[in-house]
Design a protein around this motif. Structure first.
Motif, PDB file in Angstrom:
ATOM      1  N   VAL A   1       0.833  -1.203   0.000  1.00 20.32           N
ATOM      2  CA  VAL A   1       0.000   0.000   0.000  1.00 20.32           C
ATOM      3  C   VAL A   1       0.870   1.256   0.000  1.00 20.32           C
ATOM      4  O   VAL A   1       0.584   2.230  -0.705  1.00 20.32           O
ATOM      5  N   SER A   2       1.950   1.243   0.764  1.00 20.97           N
ATOM      6  CA  SER A   2       2.857   2.393   0.774  1.00 20.97           C
ATOM      7  C   SER A   2       3.447   2.629  -0.609  1.00 20.97           C
ATOM      8  O   SER A   2       3.586   3.777  -1.050  1.00 20.97           O
ATOM      9  N   GLU A   3       3.779   1.551  -1.296  1.00 26.70           N
ATOM     10  CA  GLU A   3       4.316   1.655  -2.660  1.00 26.70           C
ATOM     11  C   GLU A   3       3.292   2.290  -3.601  1.00 26.70           C
ATOM     12  O   GLU A   3       3.623   3.147  -4.426  1.00 26.70           O
TER      13      GLU A   3
ATOM     14  N   GLU B   1      -6.095   0.560  -5.562  1.00 26.27           N
ATOM     15  CA  GLU B   1      -5.830   1.981  -5.805  1.00 26.27           C
ATOM     16  C   GLU B   1      -7.116   2.792  -5.728  1.00 26.27           C
ATOM     17  O   GLU B   1      -7.145   3.892  -5.159  1.00 26.27           O
ATOM     18  N   LYS B   2      -8.182   2.261  -6.272  1.00 20.79           N
ATOM     19  CA  LYS B   2      -9.469   2.957  -6.228  1.00 20.79           C
ATOM     20  C   LYS B   2      -9.956   3.117  -4.792  1.00 20.79           C
ATOM     21  O   LYS B   2     -10.442   4.180  -4.404  1.00 20.79           O
ATOM     22  N   ARG B   3      -9.809   2.051  -4.008  1.00 20.65           N
ATOM     23  CA  ARG B   3     -10.245   2.124  -2.620  1.00 20.65           C
ATOM     24  C   ARG B   3      -9.422   3.170  -1.846  1.00 20.65           C
ATOM     25  O   ARG B   3      -9.961   3.921  -1.033  1.00 20.65           O
ATOM     26  N   LEU B   4      -8.128   3.206  -2.118  1.00 22.28           N
ATOM     27  CA  LEU B   4      -7.268   4.166  -1.432  1.00 22.28           C
ATOM     28  C   LEU B   4      -7.630   5.599  -1.813  1.00 22.28           C
ATOM     29  O   LEU B   4      -7.681   6.491  -0.956  1.00 22.28           O
TER      30      LEU B   4
ATOM     31  N   ILE C   1     -10.757   6.629  -0.013  1.00 22.32           N
ATOM     32  CA  ILE C   1     -10.518   6.910   1.397  1.00 22.32           C
ATOM     33  C   ILE C   1      -9.816   8.239   1.595  1.00 22.32           C
ATOM     34  O   ILE C   1     -10.198   9.054   2.450  1.00 22.32           O
ATOM     35  N   LEU C   2      -8.793   8.488   0.788  1.00 23.28           N
ATOM     36  CA  LEU C   2      -7.930   9.642   1.032  1.00 23.28           C
ATOM     37  C   LEU C   2      -8.439  10.928   0.400  1.00 23.28           C
ATOM     38  O   LEU C   2      -8.300  12.007   0.974  1.00 23.28           O
ATOM     39  N   PHE C   3      -9.005  10.811  -0.789  1.00 20.82           N
ATOM     40  CA  PHE C   3      -9.357  12.010  -1.535  1.00 20.82           C
ATOM     41  C   PHE C   3     -10.850  12.137  -1.804  1.00 20.82           C
ATOM     42  O   PHE C   3     -11.276  13.023  -2.541  1.00 20.82           O
ATOM     43  N   LYS C   4     -11.628  11.205  -1.232  1.00 16.76           N
ATOM     44  CA  LYS C   4     -13.087  11.225  -1.376  1.00 16.76           C
ATOM     45  C   LYS C   4     -13.504  11.151  -2.841  1.00 16.76           C
ATOM     46  O   LYS C   4     -14.534  11.708  -3.231  1.00 16.76           O
ATOM     47  N   GLU C   5     -12.663  10.464  -3.646  1.00 20.00           N
ATOM     48  CA  GLU C   5     -13.021  10.303  -5.049  1.00 20.00           C
ATOM     49  C   GLU C   5     -14.059   9.196  -5.165  1.00 20.00           C
ATOM     50  O   GLU C   5     -14.048   8.217  -4.437  1.00 20.00           O
ATOM     51  N   SER C   6     -14.978   9.340  -6.110  1.00 19.84           N
ATOM     52  CA  SER C   6     -15.990   8.315  -6.322  1.00 19.84           C
ATOM     53  C   SER C   6     -15.765   7.651  -7.673  1.00 19.84           C
ATOM     54  O   SER C   6     -15.304   8.296  -8.621  1.00 19.84           O
ATOM     55  N   PHE C   7     -16.107   6.381  -7.750  1.00 19.42           N
ATOM     56  CA  PHE C   7     -15.906   5.638  -8.984  1.00 19.42           C
ATOM     57  C   PHE C   7     -17.167   4.847  -9.303  1.00 19.42           C
ATOM     58  O   PHE C   7     -17.876   4.433  -8.404  1.00 19.42           O
TER      59      PHE C   7
END
Length: 200
Positions: A16-18, A188-191, A194-200
């Protein structure tokens, strides 16, 4: 944004860090800093534990005077009181190193890869804590392949980390789970969600 990535053994913290680094984050690994801190605190660690180690026939340092980490672990990790004594020596140094890293990268997105950051006061500087999780059988197979440890030792480590998520929640950090199963793209989508409140 400053984010801690944590989770149980072989859940996928490094992975995840990568991914976050690929999104533009700069990363610091608290485990690497912990190794450096042990080296920097060698004299104090030897002063604290040499007598006990000698009484148990354990050599704490090699011929160059460097701490033998495996032996230190064998000496202290089954006794919470001994672990606490070692943490009291090493954790302030780790905290100082992390604070220096955050200052150096002020204004950037930073990911701190750490298992027990909840024990350090610097947890209060995290905007998010991402708790990476994966099913135990998957984690076991990953750990077996990665570390070549005996099954009993892997399961013992798993057991010691059973309440890790609860400890982060108790710390009042904004802790969110992300499941590390499936494809890299879905993770990546889930991250991002979580972090940027982006929706897909």
């Amino acid at each position: 944004m400053t984010v801690c990535v944590t989770g149980q053994m072989a859940a996928g913290k490094n992975y995840v860090s990568e991914i976050l680094c690929g999104m533009g984050f700069v990363s610091v690994d608290a485990d690497v800093l912990a190794h450096e801190a042990v080296d920097l605190c060698t004299d104090r660690i030897l002063e604290e534990f040499s007598s006990l180690a000698e009484s148990r026939g354990i050599a704490l340092a090699d011929s160059d005077g460097k701490i033998i980490r495996r032996n230190l672990g064998a000496l202290i990790f089954t006794d919470p009181a001994l672990v606490k004594r070692q943490e009291d020596i090493v954790f302030p140094k780790i905290t100082s190193m992390l604070e220096s890293f955050l200052e150096e990268h002020s204004g950037e997105n930073v990911v701190v890869n750490a298992t027990v950051l909840y024990k350090l006061p610097i947890i209060s500087r995290m905007d998010r804590v991402i708790y990476v999780e994966a099913p135990m059988p998957i984690r076991f197979l990953r750990a077996k392949k990665r570390d070549s440890l005996p099954a009993r030792q892997i399961l013992d480590r798993f057991k010691r980390q059973e309440n890790l998520f609860a400890k982060y929640k108790i710390s009042n950090a904004d802790t969110l789970k992300v499941r590390n199963t499936g494809s890299r793209k879905s993770l990546e989508k889930r991250l991002k969600r979580i972090l940027f409140k982006e929706s897909f």
